[in-house]
Design an enzyme around this catalytic site. Structure first.
Site, PDB file in Angstrom:
ATOM      1  N   ASP A   1       7.971  13.261  -1.591  1.00  0.00           N
ATOM      2  CA  ASP A   1       7.975  12.247  -0.494  1.00  0.00           C
ATOM      3  C   ASP A   1       8.910  10.851  -1.084  1.00  0.00           C
ATOM      4  O   ASP A   1       8.267  10.013  -1.646  1.00  0.00           O
ATOM      5  CB  ASP A   1       6.758  12.004   0.066  1.00  0.00           C
TER       6      ASP A   1
ATOM      7  N   HIS B   1       6.643   3.260  -0.262  1.00  0.00           N
ATOM      8  CA  HIS B   1       5.836   3.626  -1.000  1.00  0.00           C
ATOM      9  C   HIS B   1       5.951   3.158  -2.541  1.00  0.00           C
ATOM     10  O   HIS B   1       5.293   3.192  -3.302  1.00  0.00           O
ATOM     11  CB  HIS B   1       5.456   5.255  -1.126  1.00  0.00           C
TER      12      HIS B   1
END
Length: 291
Positions: free
Chosen positions: A194, A199
């Site tokens: 991902d 993030h």
């Protein structure tokens, strides 16, 4: 309208061949904190943790299915659908549902079929339900639904969709555990596939409305399932039949998760909060179904 629900729902399913090895499983387990034991003072690894890390005795936590073979389409994958044209900064992972048809093998080759199962109009936002069905030569392995929340894209008069809110559990939890999140947890977990910059990149996180990068929702999802399996299911990953959650809030790397568990007939209801932010909700409406 940036989301053309009719066009998106009419799109042909996409089929991919996927494969994974024990190394992929081990990386995933490390990404959700396996090997650490917050309940022991000894610096040595708890022998029970080695079932998640040694290829000779590898047990596969079922939530690995969300990243196997680079995972379900997820947040970024949802933006490549026909009829969907929205900015990544407006998108959040809203929830996840996983149905396990057979125990996930430690290595495998399978076929993954991806499609848009539903589009819901929540007024101020839209929700895309991305479904991935995975099968190998022996039949179905798992079905994975990702609910993708797109801010500012509702209001066209479409179906609001079902309510998945659960009644709050009654009484004190049967078990409560705390799990620290490492400061570099998101940087490690993203190696599972991902690559959303939310993030990792502070500037992108600010663009999306956060002070700093946040932990992947699916990392919190995995940490939570591991806690349930380890504390209430005797460490037996094969007992898990299904796992559903709603991402009610975010986790920041470096925080501590408080995981409360209530036993029910054939399931465990779970609530997860951030200790350092006065138990701010992180996962709600969460159920682990088991045998």
């Amino acid at each position: 309208m940036p989301i053309d629900a009719a066009k998106a729902l009419a799109a042909e399913p996409r089929t991919d061949g996927i494969s994974w090895t024990t190394k992929d499983v081990q990386l995933y387990h490390l990404g959700i904190g396996a090997g650490a034991d917050p309940d022991r003072d000894s610096p040595a690894t708890d022998p029970d943790e080695l079932r998640y890390l040694l290829e000779s005795r590898l047990h596969v936590l079922p939530s690995f299915a969300t990243v196997a073979g680079a995972g379900a389409p997820g947040v970024i994958g949802g933006l490549s659908l026909p009829g969907v044209d929205v900015e990544l900064a407006k998108v959040l992972h809203g929830g996840q549902t996983l149905e396990i048809h057979r125990p996930v093998p430690a290595r495998g080759t399978a076929t993954a079929t991806h499609r848009l199962a539903a589009v819901y109009d929540k007024g101020t936002a839209a929700i895309l339900v991305l479904r991935t069905e995975v099968a190998d030569a022996d039949g179905p392995l798992w079905t994975d639904d990702s609910q993708i929340f797109v801010r500012g894209e509702g209001g066209w008069g479409g179906d609001r969709g079902p309510s998945n809110r659960l009644d709050p559990p009654t009484g004190a939890p049967d078990r409560t555990v705390e799990r620290p999140v490492r400061a570099d947890q998101a940087l490690l977990y993203r190696l599972c596939g991902d690559w959303n910059p939310l993030h990792a990149d502070p500037e992108f996180a600010k663009l999306a409305g956060f002070d700093r990068p946040i932990l992947h929702g699916l990392c919190t999802y995995g940490i939570t399932l591991k806690a349930v399996v380890d504390t209430l299911l005797g460490g037996d990953v094969t007992r898990v039949r299904g796992y559903t959650t709603r991402f009610a809030g975010v986790t920041y790397p470096g925080e501590t998760l408080r995981i409360r568990m209530w036993r029910q007939e054939g399931s465990v209801q779970v609530a997860v909060s951030a200790v350092e932010r006065d138990d701010a909700p992180v996962l709600t409406d969460t159920i682990v179904r088991h045998s």
